[in-house]
Every structure is written in structure tokens, then in C-alpha cells.
Design a protein around this motif. Structure first.
Motif, PDB file in Angstrom:
ATOM      1  N   ARG A 671       0.529  17.499  -9.905  1.00  0.00           N
ATOM      2  CA  ARG A 671       0.680  18.818 -10.503  1.00  0.00           C
ATOM      3  C   ARG A 671       0.435  18.751 -12.004  1.00  0.00           C
ATOM      4  N   GLY A 672       0.172  19.923 -12.558  1.00  0.00           N
ATOM      5  CA  GLY A 672       0.089  20.073 -14.005  1.00  0.00           C
ATOM      6  C   GLY A 672      -0.967  19.242 -14.671  1.00  0.00           C
ATOM      7  N   GLY A 673      -2.049  18.931 -14.010  1.00  0.00           N
ATOM      8  CA  GLY A 673      -3.149  18.185 -14.607  1.00  0.00           C
ATOM      9  C   GLY A 673      -2.889  16.702 -14.732  1.00  0.00           C
ATOM     10  N   GLN A 674      -1.751  16.195 -14.193  1.00  0.00           N
ATOM     11  CA  GLN A 674      -1.450  14.774 -14.235  1.00  0.00           C
ATOM     12  C   GLN A 674      -1.423  14.216 -12.827  1.00  0.00           C
ATOM     13  N   ASP A 675      -1.821  12.993 -12.690  1.00  0.00           N
ATOM     14  CA  ASP A 675      -1.862  12.349 -11.378  1.00  0.00           C
ATOM     15  C   ASP A 675      -0.559  11.618 -11.139  1.00  0.00           C
ATOM     16  N   THR A 676       0.447  12.360 -10.678  1.00  0.00           N
ATOM     17  CA  THR A 676       1.757  11.758 -10.459  1.00  0.00           C
ATOM     18  C   THR A 676       1.722  10.747  -9.339  1.00  0.00           C
ATOM     19  N   ALA A 677       0.797  10.875  -8.406  1.00  0.00           N
ATOM     20  CA  ALA A 677       0.717   9.909  -7.316  1.00  0.00           C
ATOM     21  C   ALA A 677       0.386   8.520  -7.844  1.00  0.00           C
ATOM     22  N   ARG A 678      -0.447   8.454  -8.916  1.00  0.00           N
ATOM     23  CA  ARG A 678      -0.789   7.165  -9.491  1.00  0.00           C
ATOM     24  C   ARG A 678       0.340   6.640 -10.377  1.00  0.00           C
ATOM     25  N   GLU A 679       1.108   7.563 -10.966  1.00  0.00           N
ATOM     26  CA  GLU A 679       2.193   7.144 -11.842  1.00  0.00           C
ATOM     27  C   GLU A 679       3.364   6.547 -11.057  1.00  0.00           C
ATOM     28  N   ARG A 680       3.526   6.974  -9.810  1.00  0.00           N
ATOM     29  CA  ARG A 680       4.623   6.426  -9.020  1.00  0.00           C
ATOM     30  C   ARG A 680       4.395   4.938  -8.788  1.00  0.00           C
ATOM     31  N   LYS A 681       5.462   4.190  -8.891  1.00  0.00           N
ATOM     32  CA  LYS A 681       5.343   2.749  -8.676  1.00  0.00           C
ATOM     33  C   LYS A 681       5.162   2.466  -7.187  1.00  0.00           C
ATOM     34  N   ARG A 682       4.320   1.481  -6.924  1.00  0.00           N
ATOM     35  CA  ARG A 682       3.912   1.205  -5.554  1.00  0.00           C
ATOM     36  C   ARG A 682       4.560  -0.074  -5.057  1.00  0.00           C
ATOM     37  N   ILE A 683       5.077   0.004  -3.821  1.00  0.00           N
ATOM     38  CA  ILE A 683       5.768  -1.131  -3.201  1.00  0.00           C
ATOM     39  C   ILE A 683       5.095  -1.451  -1.871  1.00  0.00           C
ATOM     40  N   LEU A 684       4.867  -2.748  -1.647  1.00  0.00           N
ATOM     41  CA  LEU A 684       4.331  -3.209  -0.370  1.00  0.00           C
ATOM     42  C   LEU A 684       5.479  -3.817   0.435  1.00  0.00           C
ATOM     43  N   VAL A 685       5.740  -3.244   1.633  1.00  0.00           N
ATOM     44  CA  VAL A 685       6.786  -3.754   2.522  1.00  0.00           C
ATOM     45  C   VAL A 685       6.116  -4.537   3.652  1.00  0.00           C
ATOM     46  N   VAL A 686       6.443  -5.829   3.768  1.00  0.00           N
ATOM     47  CA  VAL A 686       5.860  -6.694   4.786  1.00  0.00           C
ATOM     48  C   VAL A 686       6.980  -7.058   5.766  1.00  0.00           C
ATOM     49  N   GLU A 687       6.908  -6.521   6.988  1.00  0.00           N
ATOM     50  CA  GLU A 687       8.000  -6.674   7.948  1.00  0.00           C
ATOM     51  C   GLU A 687       7.452  -6.483   9.357  1.00  0.00           C
ATOM     52  N   ASP A 688       7.744  -7.448  10.260  1.00  0.00           N
ATOM     53  CA  ASP A 688       7.226  -7.326  11.617  1.00  0.00           C
ATOM     54  C   ASP A 688       8.116  -6.460  12.502  1.00  0.00           C
ATOM     55  N   SER A 689       9.334  -6.193  12.117  1.00  0.00           N
ATOM     56  CA  SER A 689      10.221  -5.327  12.892  1.00  0.00           C
ATOM     57  C   SER A 689       9.962  -3.871  12.533  1.00  0.00           C
TER      58      SER A 689
END
Length: 804
Positions: A671-689
């Protein structure tokens, strides 16, 4: 199966084709005679139809059909001569005769139908029949048709004449007119000349069987423009697919022609440059150099002329080829279309019979018999339309006395209409009956416990009408052989959903009810809005698109945790096509968001796409059955440039949005001309369950982090190498690559060694913790002490808040 059996099967197929055409003529004629019993043209049409059927039955060796048709023909001739009147009772009997003719030509007919036909033949020839109940029915038939009772079986000599007579029977209708007496109904009785020659239009339905058995004087089959051929549906689908491919290939010539035009222009520029060089420096060159330069200019000029001529030829070939390919495609597509009348022709008989059984007078009208309908939809329409017509006759239309008391004409009106509107097929069943009693509907809804009384009282008409299409819901107190089980409208709704259509009910108390089926024109072609999502083209069928909008990002609001836009004064939930189609996070943020509105009034959503690429008419290519059902995808198609486009399943899209909302996993639009999706910190969850993986993902996403999941260490390593992450959370015991190996590889890689890694494991022993930390893990959390805040606090300690 012997050759004789195959030959007989082939002849029976021809007879069934002719019987289908001729019995349509008979059915329509009999219903017309009910209103105008003395109509000479209709009597003549019916007589000739039975006469043609009799001849065809003799050719293929169906004696019972010969006798049935002969008895019916005698009845029509007697009516033409004024000896009897075709009244309602006789029409009932004649309609039963039509059923027997159809059954006689069906080798796979149920035994009862075959026995009925044989009993009819036995009754008229005086032979014994084991089917006593049917024989009694045919006694009434013979009496109603005023057929003379034959005293004995036909003589053997007469039976011997039948094959020879069969060769000339089809031409009997073309003999000169003359007086005709009503003979006993027997297959061996020679036919006298009929009243007058049949017109070409009247003869047409009977010609396919004659063409198959009588090729003509020169031995070659006739080639009439309206000749019908039988083609397998799979073959037709392949032809349509090839026609679509040829259209795509033909349009590839244009880019090639454009490239050739650029080459031609470049050559022209070279020729012009040589001319300028000659003008400026020609005097400084010696005679030999000028001559060589002149030769080069002349050669280039000749090549330019040749290239110009070839380009003109190519342009003509391109235009002609594209036009022919388009015509081929259009004609192949048209082969899938059939007139609505191909299905509707049976309904007048159904309505008449049911109305008489209910003791109601009904005038039935079909509008739009020539409306073109996709053959697949047409084949599926029979059952739902039958339900709607029976529903109108039994539920909607009152009996004559009730209508007279209400000031209505005793004869009710029932209309079946098919038409095209706004790129859709509309099928309407309307009656002028009593309408739907909303109070009765409310009572049944409450009685069945489908809703609370207060909620039912506040419902609108469309909402109440929706209950009528629930399985088992009926307004009848008792179950009859016509209605009361609550399956009819439910079947109609299921059909509409199957073909991606809708059902709408309109009713006015005391004036009548309308059922409107809104269906796609064809299942093979779909008019679609093409949208680009993450560099890929997707097609949204226009039948399910409410509107396409461009909304300023500043107009996006958040209500109760979900983004909304305003459309026609109401909030509409906003979702991203990238999340629904698994295309990743939003790549850029412009000033506006392109939105496709899909769904209905009760579930309207805006799907944000990257950009619009126009509308196209696409030939639907079903996905390989081995793929199963792909979520949110219905089928595929080819664009004009040969690129593949996936056709979106809008119903799946709406269901997916509902599921994401319930699970709290709905991603937002920047929203508002900013890419908040890119600003959010990204986490990779590695789990077989699956359970643990989903629990961790939901916790993190609710806190605002962007989460990606992997099912084992190898999957996690590949995912990490192809994207940027701020944190990796991993289990220890996993197939293919365990968590310790994954941590070791991450810390050994120069590009990812600075990414924090958290281990979440059931192993709570000190040596397991030491192994993980020695491998380079930044945090070790045991699942035994696992709770929401512990995980979130640990993540916050390592990378901070989601928005950072």
C-alpha cells in the motif's frame, strides 16, 4: 459376430436415424393436430412420415414396425378422407405407436418395450402373444384407430412378395395421386399410390436410409448439401485442436514478415548511403572504382526490387493463410454447436402427457429452437430441463378450476426459451401459475432446522429461493410419482455448477415463476480476460468476472486484519493472485493495483494481478488427466503467439480465499506506494512434520513475518539458494538431509553463512544441543518446552520485529 450380423446392425443404425427424424415430425404433427384436427397439411406430413417409416422398416426386416406404421398410416389416411377425427384419445394411442416404432428399431431396447412392439404386431396379424397385458392395451389401440380385425395370418404367397415390395416401397410416395381405400394392416398387402408427390422438404428426413441402400444410377452416393454424417466426438475434438494449432502457426508468419521488412529497410539504407557516397566522392575516384561502385549500386538496387516483390508475396501469403486458418477454426468450432431444438423437440410430448395426467390444460411454447448450443451442454440439458418443466406443471400451474376462480384463463401458459445474451446462453422456463409462496418456504426452512426463525424472517427473496435448491427440500407434503422428493432443483443446480453456470429464480405471487439458467455458450471456447501474474499469463473466464478495475494503492484499507477496496459503496476483500497461484510475493509497487472482481453477491472478492493483457476467445484444452485436479486452475489454452495460458477456476479461487481467511494466512497487497511485502522479514521453516510445520508458519505469519516452508533438509537448502531469507528454522531428524547437515552447509557457504539458524527439535539431551550449536546454529529450542511465545520471543531475539 458374423458379417450378416454386422450388416443388420448397420441397417438398424440407419433405421434408427430415419426413425428419429420421422418420429419428430410425427410428434410435432400430432400435437398440432390436437389444436387443429382437420389441418390438411399436417395430416399429409404425418401420413407421409408413417409411410416412409413403413418402407424403411421393410427394408431392414422389422415386421412389427411395418405393421405399427401401417396401422398409423391407415388412421391418417382415414382422417384425410373424413372418415374419422384425430381426437385427444387417438393422439394418445398414436403417440404410443411412436414409442413402439422407436423400440422396434432398437436392438438394445428393454425387453418390455420389445415385447410391447411384438404384442402389437401379433394383435394386428391375429397371432398369439405371450404378452397379455400389452395385448390388452393394443386391443384398445386397434379399436381407437378403427383398424379392421384381420381374421387370419397372411398367406405365404403374400409374405414371399414382401422383399420385392420392400425395394419399391420408398418410392411409393412419388407415384401419381389416386383414390385409396383403407386395407387391412398386414405387411404383405401391396401399397396403392398416395395422394400426391412429397415436397423435397418432406422427403428430406427419410433420405439418409435410401442413400445408404440406393446409391443411384451410376453407383455413386449422392452429395446433397444437407447430408448428415456421424463423427465421433473425440475425432471432432482432435480436429478442433488441430485447427487451433494451425491458427496459432499461421499467425507466427507475421513476426517473420515484420523481420523481413526490417531487413528490407536496412538494405534500403545501405543503398541510400552508397548513393550519398557516390555523390560526394565519385569525382575523386578513378574510372575503374566508379564503375565498380555503379555495379554494386545496380546489384543492390536489383536485390532491393526482388526483396520488395518477395515481401509483397509473403504478405499476401500471410494474410491469406491467416484468413483460411481462422475460417477453418471457426468452422471446426461451429461443428460443436447444435440448435437447441435438437433437445427441445421432445418436450412438447412430455408436457402434454404430464399435463393430461394432472388434468391441467397447458399451452406450451418453445422460443429459440435455432439458438446454437455447445453439443456437450446440449447433451446434459435434458435432465435439468425435464425437472424444471415437471416442477412448473406440478408445483407452479394451478388446475383449471383454481385458475378460473383467480380470474385467469383455464389454459395455462408454459414457455421454454433459449437465447444468447452478453456472451452467455440463457435458458428460461416460465409459467403463469401461482408463484412461490414465501411463507410456506419460511415454514419449511424453520421446520427442517436449516435456520433460526429470526434469521429466516429477515431473509430476502433470493436468499429464500436458494433453499429450494437444497437436496431433499420440497414444498410438497406428500411424495408422488411426479414430485415431492426434493431432488429436481438440486439436480438443476448441480448441472449449472458442472458447466460453470448459475441458476436464478424469479417469482411473483399469483402471476408465475421463472427459472433462468445462465450458462456458457460453449465448453470448448471461453471468452476470457488475460492477466499477467509474475510474468505468466492467466485467463479469467468473463462469465465469472464481475468487473476489472485499476485501484489507487492509497485506496486500500484494512478492516479486521484483511485488506479491502470499495466497490459500489461496499467493502470488497482484496487478495493477491500471486499468493493464490503460488507465484511468490509482489515484485513491484506502482501507483495503482489492477484488480479482477470475481464471485457473487455473497462472496465477492478482488484479485490483484500485475497487469491486464486484454480479452481473448480461447479454445479450451483440458489438462492431462494424470495431473488430477490442480487447485485454482481449470484448463489451459494457447494464445495467438503460441504461448500457453492457464484458465483460472474461479470457484476454486473463491473457495481458496475463504480458506485463507479462516486460517489467517491471507497475504496483503503493498500500500501507499511502498512494497511492504519486501520489507517484511522472511523466514524459511524446514520441517518434515506437516502439523509442526503448519503450526510454526501460522504463528510466524500472524506476527507479520513472510514465511516459506520446506519439507526436508534438501528441499530447504535448494529453497535457500534461490531466495533471500532473514532466518532459517529447522528440525533435526528429516529424510534426505537432516538439520545438522543443513546447518553445516549454510555456515560453510560464503553467501549464506550470516543467515541466523534456529533449531527446533524434540531432542533435549545436552549432547544433541551441543551438536547443533557446534554445527553453527544460533539458537536451539526443544519442542518439549515449545509454546507460542517461546518461539516468537526467540525469533525476535534473532532478527527483531517482522517490519524491522
Amino acid at each position: 459376430m458374423s458379417d450378416d450380423d454386422l450388416s443388420r446392425r448397420s441397417l438398424l443404425d440407419l433405421f434408427r436415424e430415419e426413425a428419429d427424424a420421422q418420429t419428430r415430425t410425427l410428434s410435432a404433427g400430432l400435437l398440432a393436430l390436437e389444436a387443429s384436427p382437420q389441418d390438411a397439411a399436417t395430416l399429409e406430413d404425418c401420413m407421409r412420415a408413417t409411410h416412409s417409416l413403413k418402407g424403411a422398416a421393410r427394408i431392414v426386416g422389422l415386421p412389427e414396425a411395418v405393421i405399427v406404421a401401417s396401422a398409423m398410416e391407415d388412421c391418417f389416411v382415414a382422417a384425410q378422407q373424413g372418415e374419422l377425427r384425430i381426437d385427444a384419445a387417438r393422439i394418445d394411442v398414436l403417440l404410443a405407436g411412436i414409442d413402439l416404432l422407436i423400440a422396434a428399431g432398437d436392438a438394445d431396447a428393454p425387453p418390455l418395450a420389445r415385447e410391447a412392439a411384438e404384442a402389437f404386431a401379433a394383435r394386428l396379424t391375429g397371432a398369439s402373444s405371450a404378452s397379455a397385458p400389452q395385448a390388452d392395451a393394443f386391443d384398445a389401440l386397434a379399436a381407437s384407430l378403427r383398424l379392421p380385425e384381420p381374421d387370419a395370418q397372411p398367406e405365404p404367397e403374400a409374405q414371399a412378395k414382401a422383399p420385392a415390395e420392400a425395394q419399391t416401397e420408398p418410392q411409393a410416395a412419388a407415384e401419381p395421386a389416386g383414390p385409396r381405400e383403407t386395407p387391412p394392416a398386414a405387411p404383405a398387402e401391396p401399397e396403392k399410390a398416395r395422394a400426391e408427390p412429397a415436397s423435397e422438404a418432406q422427403k428430406a428426413p427419410a433420405q439418409p436410409a435410401r442413400r445408404a441402400t440406393d446409391p443411384g444410377a451410376n453407383g455413386a452416393p449422392s452429395h446433397e448439401p444437407d447430408r448428415m454424417l456421424r463423427v465421433r466426438a473425440l475425432t471432432l475434438d482432435r480436429v478442433l485442436g488441430l485447427a487451433g494449432e494451425s491458427l496459432v502457426e499461421s499467425r507466427r508468419m507475421r513476426p517473420f514478415a515484420d523481420g523481413l521488412l526490417r531487413v528490407r529497410r536496412a538494405q534500403g539504407d545501405v543503398l541510400a548511403a552508397l548513393g550519398q557516397f557516390h555523390e560526394r566522392h565519385g569525382e575523386t575516384l578513378d574510372t575503374e572504382a566508379r564503375a565498380a561502385l555503379d555495379n554494386i549500386r545496380a546489384a543492390l538496387g536489383s536485390l532491393d526490387r526482388q526483396l520488395s516483390e518477395r515481401f509483397d508475396d509473403l504478405d499476401r501469403i500471410d494474410r491469406r493463410g491467416t484468413q483460411l486458418a481462422q475460417r477453418l477454426y471457426d468452422e471446426a468450432l461451429q461443428c460443436r454447436m447444435r440448435p437447441f431444438g435438437d433437445t427441445a423437440h421432445a418436450y412438447p410430448r412430455i408436457v402434454r402427457d404430464l399435463a393430461r395426467s394432472l388434468d391441467k390444460r397447458v399451452r406450451f411454447e418453445i422460443v429459440g429452437e435455432n439458438t446454437q448450443v455447445d453439443r456437450d451442454i446440449l447433451e446434459m440439458l435434458d435432465a435439468p430441463l425435464g425437472h424444471l418443466l415437471r416442477n412448473a406443471l406440478d408445483h407452479g400451474i394451478e388446475d383449471g378450476a383454481t385458475r378460473l376462480r383467480a380470474g385467469k384463463p383455464e389454459e395455462a401458459r408454459l414457455t421454454l426459451e433459449a437465447r444468447h445474451s452478453a456472451g452467455k446462453l440463457l435458458i428460461t422456463v416460465a409459467d403463469d401459475g401461482a408463484g412461490i409462496d414465501l411463507n410456506t418456504v419460511r415454514e419449511r426452512v424453520v421446520k427442517r432446522g436449516l435456520a433460526q426463525p429470526e434469521a429466516v424472517a429477515a431473509m430476502s427473496e433470493p436468499e429464500l429461493f436458494d433453499f429450494l435448491m437444497l437436496p431433499g427440500f420440497s414444498l410438497r407434503e406428500k411424495v408422488t410419482d411426479v414430485s415431492g422428493r426434493g431432488v429436481g432443483l438440486d439436480a438443476v443446480l448441480n448441472f449449472a455448477k458442472t458447466v460453470r453456470g448459475t441458476v436464478r429464480i424469479e417469482s411473483t405471487a399469483g402471476q408465475g415463476t421463472r427459472f433462468v439458467l445462465q450458462l456458457p455458450l460453449t465448453l470448448s471456447v471461453v471468452r476470457s480476460l488475460i492477466a499477467e501474474v509474475a510474468g505468466e499469463a492467466y485467463a479469467f473466464p468473463l462469465a465469472h468476472v464481475r468487473r476489472a478495475l485499476s485501484v489507487p494503492r492509497s485506496a486500500i484499507e484494512t478492516l479486521e486484519g484483511q485488506q479491502h477496496i470499495t466497490y459500489e459503496g461496499r467493502p470488497v476483500g482484496l487478495v493477491t493472485a500471486r499468493q493464490l497461484l503460488g507465484a511468490g510475493a509482489e515484485a513491484h509497487a506502482g501507483e495503482v493495483v489492477n484488480v479482477v472482481l470475481v464471485g457473487g453477491e455473497t462472496g465477492l472478492y478482488g484479485v490483484a494481478v500485475d497487469r491486464f493483457a486484454g480479452e481473448r476467445t480461447l479454445a479450451v484444452q483440458p489438462l492431462d488427466a494424470r495431473l488430477g485436479k490442480l487447485r485454482n486452475v481449470m484448463a489451459a489454452a494457447l494464445l495467438e503467439d503460441g504461448d500457453v495460458v492457464l484458465i483460472v477456476d474461479v470457484e476454486d479461487i473463491v473457495a481458496s480465499v475463504g480458506r485463507l481467511v479462516r486460517e489467517g494466512q491471507l497475504a496483503g497487497v503493498a500500500r501507499g506506494g511502498q512494497d511492504t511485502a519486501r520489507e517484511r522479514k522472511r523466514i524459511l521453516v524446514v520441517e518434515d512434520s506437516l502439523t509442526v510445520r503448519e503450526l510454526e508458519r501460522k504463528l510466524l505469519e500472524k506476527r507479520g513475518y513472510a514465511v516459506t516452508v520446506a519439507v526436508d533438509g534438501m528441499d530447504g537448502w535448494n529453497t535457500l539458494r534461490n531466495a533471500r531469507f532473514d532466518l532459517v528454522i529447522t528440525d533435526v531428524d528429516m529424510p534426505r538431509m537432516d538439520g545438522i547437515e543443513l546447518v553445516t552447509m549454510i555456515k560453510a557457504d560464503a553467501q549464506h553463512r550470516n543467515v541466523p539458524v534456529m533449531i527446533v527439535s524434540y531432542k533435549d539431551r545436552e549432547d544433541d544441543r551441543r551438536r547443533g550449536l557446534d554445527a553453527g546454529a544460533d539458537y536451539y529450542l526443544t519442542k518439549g518446552s515449545f509454546h507460542d511465545e517461546a518461539l516468537l520471543d526467540a525469533v525476535n531475539d534473532l532478527i527483531g520485529d517482522a517490519a524491522g
